[in-house]
Write an enzyme that holds these catalytic residues in place. Structure first.
Site, PDB file in Angstrom:
ATOM      1  N   SER A   1     -34.877 -59.995  37.582  1.00 20.46           N
ATOM      2  CA  SER A   1     -34.094 -60.866  36.703  1.00 20.46           C
ATOM      3  C   SER A   1     -34.639 -60.914  35.281  1.00 20.46           C
ATOM      4  CB  SER A   1     -34.031 -62.279  37.284  1.00 20.46           C
ATOM      5  OG  SER A   1     -35.324 -62.794  37.526  1.00 20.46           O
ATOM      6  N   LYS A   2     -35.847 -60.395  35.076  1.00 17.55           N
ATOM      7  CA  LYS A   2     -36.448 -60.285  33.739  1.00 17.55           C
ATOM      8  C   LYS A   2     -36.331 -61.584  32.954  1.00 17.55           C
ATOM      9  CE  LYS A   2     -35.671 -55.279  33.509  1.00 17.55           C
ATOM     10  NZ  LYS A   2     -34.829 -55.112  34.725  1.00 17.55           N
ATOM     11  N   ARG A   3     -36.686 -62.670  33.618  1.00 18.19           N
ATOM     12  CA  ARG A   3     -36.626 -63.971  32.953  1.00 18.19           C
ATOM     13  C   ARG A   3     -37.690 -64.067  31.869  1.00 18.19           C
ATOM     14  NH1 ARG A   3     -31.633 -64.849  34.538  1.00 18.19           N
ATOM     15  NH2 ARG A   3     -31.374 -65.815  36.583  1.00 18.19           N
TER      16      ARG A   3
END
EC number: 4.1.1.23
Length: 278
Positions: free
Chosen positions: A98-100
């Site tokens: 999700s590459k938050r």
């Protein structure tokens, strides 16, 4: 679940049990699904679960990409998919891609989303906002936190290759991220790094900096990364240390009702090609 409690424990066990450094990325695009699944309300789950069941003994991890589910209001199918992996294939770690990247209470909520709602074993995180954007994930001490370091996309060099060293020294930004991630930031011991297969020299440099910290390596298959160069640059002394991701080349290897068998064949070939150089 398994007796292994942490992400790194699970990963080590999967590397050994399945003799595999292959991570299968789950990026479901309904436009590419076989005809018999099109139009079904549960098509995304059914497609991904079939891929998982066909390849689970050949992988060290699965990596569902949240955007492919959220864009189609299929978050419930993502929850069901991760539950299916844990139930049917215990011990195979699931990475929520999700590459938050956010700070404080917002990052705390993203951590709850990844680890409590979706029950992922690890999550990808963008470290651009610094340590306090990473710490909320590390507060879940058994969960993996996989930081973007040297990404496989062409534009990665716009920032990641900038020299951030002081007078008389040179340190690329991705090298700084690697040093911090493997050192003072790694309070839980569960940090890993994303390093793209399209840059084998940088994989080798990151490995030099971080020791045995695991690396998630996208970019083989459709993106053109070289398997031999990737493995030789990134493996640890015991021949592990890598989660080499392939998504589209495996997911869409077949076009008909036998798509899962076709995916298994490509996954098998990919795992074995990786193992040639371990």
């Amino acid at each position: 679940m398994t007796n292994s409690t942490t992400f790194i424990d699970q990963l080590n066990a999967a590397w050994q049990k399945n003799n595999s450094l292959l991570c299968v990325g789950l990026d479901p695009d309904p436009a590419k699904f076989p005809a018999h699944l099109k139009g079904r309300n549960d098509a995304i789950f059914e497609f991904c679960a079939a891929i998982v069941d066909a390849t689970a003994d050949l992988v060290c991890s699965f990596k569902p990409q949240i955007a492919y589910f959220a864009a189609r209001s299929a978050e419930d199918q993502l929850e069901a998919l991760i539950a299916h992996i844990h139930e049917k294939h215990p011990g195979i770690p699931v990475i929520l891609d999700s590459k938050r990247g956010d700070i404080g209470s917002t990052a705390e909520q993203y951590a709850v989303e990844a680890f409590e709602r979706y029950q992922a074993d690890a999550v990808t995180v963008n470290p651009y906002m610094g340590r306090d954007s990473v710490d909320p994930y590390l507060a879940h001490p058994d969960k993996g936190v996989i930081l973007l370091c040297r990404t496989s996309n062409p534009g990665g060099s716009d920032l990641q290759f900038l020299d951030v060293g002081g007078p008389g020294t040179q340190e690329r930004l991705y090298e700084r991220v690697a040093r911090l991630a493997s050192g003072e930031w790694n309070t839980s011991g569960q940090i890993s790094l994303v390093v793209g297969a399209t840059f084998p020299a940088e994989i080798a440099r990151v490995r030099e900096i971080v020791g045995d910290v695991p690396l998630l390596v996208p970019g083989i298959g459709a993106q053109g990364g070289d398997i031999e160069a990737t493995v030789r640059a990134g493996r640890t002394a015991n021949g592990t240390g890598l989660m080499i991701n392939s998504s589209r080349a495996i997911l869409y290897a077949g076009k008909d009702e036998h798509f899962a068998a076709a995916a298994r064949q490509v996954a098998l070939e990919t795992r074995d090609a990786i193992n040639l150089y371990r």
